[in-house]
Enzyme design. Structure first.
Site, short mmCIF file in Angstrom:
data_model
loop_
_atom_site.label_atom_id
_atom_site.label_comp_id
_atom_site.label_asym_id
_atom_site.label_seq_id
_atom_site.Cartn_x
_atom_site.Cartn_y
_atom_site.Cartn_z
N SER A 170 0.84 -1.20 0.00
CA SER A 170 0.00 0.00 0.00
C SER A 170 0.88 1.26 0.00
CB SER A 170 -0.96 -0.04 1.19
OG SER A 170 -2.08 0.79 0.96
N LYS A 222 -24.73 17.84 5.90
CA LYS A 222 -23.81 17.92 7.03
C LYS A 222 -24.00 16.72 7.96
CE LYS A 222 -20.71 19.99 9.59
NZ LYS A 222 -19.33 20.16 9.11
#
Length: 306
Positions: A170, A222
């Site tokens: 990774s 939100k």
């Protein structure tokens, strides 16, 4: 408020810890301590183990040498003109320490060592010693791009090699992939070229424990990914978009560093690979021991110098 100890008392305690007690320290370091504090400790001269005597002038010079040694301190281990920079444990954005500790390495610390090695006229090559499963996305690509710009393929004058010792997956492989050369042993583990997000939905756990969380929003989107409520379709699509963008940047970076196509890297499907497979796929330049790779770098440096 705790009072500071009197200076004379501090020196008295220091004297008791330095003189007339067993010490486990090299004689040179002991001499430097005495030389640096000789005036405050009231030491006019002292006899060394080789029977020579250092006077006040000699001690001033010795203390000065110690300060110069500190000024010349390097943030990396250097071996025969090669700067060795460890990349180990979980990689994080800003750790604030130069050296890996507590199982983490900061991209900021790696970058500082790398810049110092590039600027050091005594350093002829840079060796990344990598043993890491990867880590954060934040800070990774910026570091990789900085390394890539300094490679020999981009006009850099110092070889930049990575050795997978024994894991570079990774984000850690991202660092390795942009180096001039990448080597590792047969047992290395590398790849995992992609990204993911682990979203934790604990809304059912809250409900099971009789807790009802209400999210009061100032805007419709939100707080849609707080975990206190299940993901809606827009929130899930947003997370997927973020992962896809990171995946594409990662694949493009590896493709550039390893001279592969985007489709070749993307086609690896984020899988892990051992030594022989990694070599066949073009993820590394060779499968060999650390000693063999080090000797190869030494040979390359000698050949260029010749």
């Amino acid at each position: 408020m705790k009072k500071r100890a009197e200076p004379c008392r501090q020196l008295s305690m220091l004297s008791q810890r330095v003189f007339n007690v067993p010490l486990m320290i090299t004689e040179h370091k002991a001499e430097v301590i005495i030389a640096a504090l000789h005036q405050r400790l009231g030491v006019g001269s002292f006899e060394r183990l080789d029977a020579t005597t250092l006077g006040a002038t000699d001690m001033v010079a010795l203390a000065g040498d110690a300060r110069r040694d500190y000024d010349n301190w390097k943030p990396y281990h250097a071996d025969d003109g090669i700067a060795v920079i460890p990349v180990s444990g979980t990689l994080v954005h800003k750790f604030g320490w130069l050296d890996p500790t507590s199982g983490m390495t900061g991209y900021d610390g790696i970058a500082r060592k790398f810049r110092a090695a590039l600027a050091d006229s005594e350093i002829r090559a840079i060796w990344f010693d990598i043993d890491s499963p990867g880590g954060e996305v934040a800070g990774c690509f910026a570091l990789c791009e900085e390394i890539a710009r300094a490679t020999q393929s981009e006009g850099g004058t110092k070889p930049i090699w990575a050795f997978i010792n024994e894991q570079a997956t990774s984000a850690a492989y991202a660092v390795a992939s942009v180096c001039d050369r990448v080597y590792g042993p047969r047992t290395m583990i590398t790849g995992s070229i992609s990204s993911y997000i682990m979203f934790t939905d604990f809304s059912k756990a809250l409900d099971k424990n009789g807790m009802d969380v209400s999210v009061i929003r100032g805007a419709p989107r939100k707080g849609r990914m707080t975990g206190a409520e299940p993901l809606d379709n827009k929130a899930r699509a947003k997370l997927q978009s973020m992962v896809d963008e990171t995946h594409d940047i990662f694949c493009s970076l590896v493709a550039m560093g390893r001279n592969l196509s985007f489709d070749q890297v993307d086609g690896l499907e984020g899988d892990l690979f051992s030594g022989s497979d990694a070599l066949e796929l073009g993820l590394v330049d060779g499968v060999m021991s650390e000693a063999e790779a080090w000797d190869l770098l030494q040979y390359e440096l000698g050949r260029v110098a010749a």
